[in-house]
Design an enzyme around this catalytic site. Structure first.
Site, PDB file in Angstrom:
ATOM      1  N   HIS A   1       0.798  -1.222   0.000  1.00 41.46           N
ATOM      2  CA  HIS A   1       0.000   0.000   0.000  1.00 41.46           C
ATOM      3  C   HIS A   1       0.835   1.279   0.000  1.00 41.46           C
ATOM      4  CE1 HIS A   1      -3.479  -2.438   0.211  1.00 41.46           C
ATOM      5  NE2 HIS A   1      -3.686  -2.480   1.507  1.00 41.46           N
TER       6      HIS A   1
ATOM      7  N   HIS B   1      -9.706   2.303   0.060  1.00 37.29           N
ATOM      8  CA  HIS B   1      -9.722   1.181   1.000  1.00 37.29           C
ATOM      9  C   HIS B   1     -10.886   1.275   1.992  1.00 37.29           C
ATOM     10  CE1 HIS B   1      -8.149  -2.190   3.170  1.00 37.29           C
ATOM     11  NE2 HIS B   1      -6.952  -2.136   2.635  1.00 37.29           N
TER      12      HIS B   1
ATOM     13  N   GLU C   1     -11.444  -3.508  -2.959  1.00 38.60           N
ATOM     14  CA  GLU C   1     -10.456  -2.533  -3.413  1.00 38.60           C
ATOM     15  C   GLU C   1     -10.188  -2.770  -4.895  1.00 38.60           C
ATOM     16  OE1 GLU C   1      -7.032  -3.054  -0.573  1.00 38.60           O
ATOM     17  OE2 GLU C   1      -8.533  -4.309   0.378  1.00 38.60           O
TER      18      GLU C   1
HETATM   19  C1  GLA Z   1      -5.357  -4.969   2.228  1.00 42.46           C
HETATM   20  C2  GLA Z   1      -4.428  -6.087   2.289  1.00 42.46           C
HETATM   21  C3  GLA Z   1      -4.619  -6.781   3.577  1.00 42.46           C
HETATM   22  C4  GLA Z   1      -4.434  -5.838   4.713  1.00 42.46           C
HETATM   23  C5  GLA Z   1      -5.369  -4.714   4.607  1.00 42.46           C
HETATM   24  C6  GLA Z   1      -5.130  -3.715   5.688  1.00 42.46           C
HETATM   25  O1  GLA Z   1      -6.629  -5.387   2.050  1.00 42.46           O
HETATM   26  O2  GLA Z   1      -4.542  -6.974   1.221  1.00 42.46           O
HETATM   27  O3  GLA Z   1      -3.738  -7.843   3.666  1.00 42.46           O
HETATM   28  O4  GLA Z   1      -3.145  -5.338   4.664  1.00 42.46           O
HETATM   29  O5  GLA Z   1      -5.198  -4.114   3.348  1.00 42.46           O
HETATM   30  O6  GLA Z   1      -4.983  -4.289   6.940  1.00 42.46           O
END
Ligand code: GLA
Length: 349
Positions: free
Chosen positions: A111, A181, A313
């Site tokens: 991210h 997100h 997402e």
């Molecule tokens: C995304 C990732 C997860 C986790 C979340 C935040 O969805 O794929 O593994 O990191 O973000 O906790």
């Protein structure tokens, strides 16, 4: 029928340690939908939509104070970038140069790194009933090449959609993969889980992952697996068969990439609130809040427990910079990155 233009109001939300002010913008349309968005992280802090009885409730996890966002959270409602999701080993090669990124998820990059776009203060401007956020990600930020000019425009549609348009240009070739997100619980009551929400996901394939949640490179069929949501299924119906405490996987969306199409529908059987996801992206990370553990609490004091919400997402596939067979995430100078995603709310007929 002519539609009243959505209204946008603005108020001070808080102040960062260095004195910069963070504002919250409330977008409202003529159909009872409202979205609160702050220019720190481009975070959607609340989305209020009606249920079958016309009762409005907030359907996303979030906080009502900047301090809570600054205190750490798993990307609630945030714009994620420069690269949403994981890059294996925090490294990739492009045009003969190897780049080293922040490793903030074990040995992997997740991210956007330590200070991703979710932790940046964005310039905010209200333009024609839309909230226009922009941010300059400088050459070398978190290890990425090139000055990347990013713009994210939030607006409400007449069909109760939160529309998100992402744009970016660069002066050096760089990977880019932007997403939002938001964590949804359509019941409006995040003390309940989303395991009985019913999901349809127009994805015949998904990308299996290793222990570090890095795709193996295989594009696998969902048929006869717990990943098959091509027909409506309760999210919890086979979740126990999924390793890691639930779904945290990239699904390969059917239909032509680059065309805005409906890729997912989710409804809550109690309130009949329904959400459709439309996107131009080729993939979506379906995540069931597996890492929520009750340690974070919402504005009304509700502890956010495991499976209190789900995320869809929209994105390109994880680790694409190291997977030549995945759709490319490389933006080149002179080209414009442009993707669109809409989260559209309704009441099930
Ligand atoms: C995304 C990732 C997860 C986790 C979340 C935040 O969805 O794929 O593994 O990191 O973000 O906790």
């Amino acid at each position: 029928m002519s539609e009243a233009a959505p209204s946008i109001t603005k108020e001070l939300f808080g102040t960062l340690e260095d004195g910069r002010e963070v504002y919250q913008f409330t977008l409202a349309n003529a159909h009872g939908m409202e979205a609160d968005i702050i220019n720190y992280g481009g975070i959607v802090t609340a989305i209020r939509v009606p249920d079958a009885d016309g009762a409005s409730a907030n359907v996303v996890l979030g906080f009502d104070s900047l301090e809570k966002y600054l205190g750490g959270h798993p990307y609630f409602g945030a714009i994620v970038g420069r690269y949403g999701n994981r890059i294996a080993g925090g490294t990739f090669s492009l045009d003969g140069t190897t780049y080293e990124l922040a490793r903030n998820d074990g040995e992997n990059h997740l991210h956007g790194g330590e200070q991703g776009f979710d932790k940046r203060l964005w310039e905010a401007e209200v333009v024609d009933g839309s909230l226009h956020l922009s941010y300059l990600s400088e050459d070398g930020e978190e290890g990425y090449p090139g000055n990347l000019e990013v713009a994210v425009t939030y607006s409400l549609t007449d069909q109760n959609g939160l529309k998100i348009e992402y744009e970016a240009t660069t002066d050096k070739a760089t990977p880019v993969n932007l997403t939002n997100h938001s964590y949804f619980n359509l019941s409006g009551d995040p003390s309940t889980t989303i395991l009985d929400h019913v999901l349809t996901l127009h994805a015949d394939h998904y990308t299996p992952v290793d222990e570090g949640l890095i795709p193996t490179g295989e594009i696998a069929s969902v048929e006869e697996t717990p990943f098959d949501f091509t027909e409506p299924q309760a999210i919890g119906s086979r979740i126990d068969e999924v390793e890691g405490g639930g779904y945290d996987h990239n699904f390969v969306l059917n239909g032509p990439q680059d065309s805005l199409r409906t890729v997912a529908t989710v409804f809550d059987p109690d309130t009949q609130r329904q959400m459709q996801v439309l996107t131009t992206e080729p993939g979506v990370q379906f995540y069931t809040g597996n890492f929520l553990d009750g340690s974070l609490t919402g504005s009304d004091g509700t502890a956010y427990q495991r499976h209190a919400a789900f995320c869809l997402e929209t994105q390109h596939f994880p680790n694409s910079p190291n997977e030549p067979d995945f759709p490319s995430t490389i933006l080149k100078p002179g080209d414009t990155y442009h993707t669109t995603t809409i989260y559209r709310f309704s009441v099930r007929e």
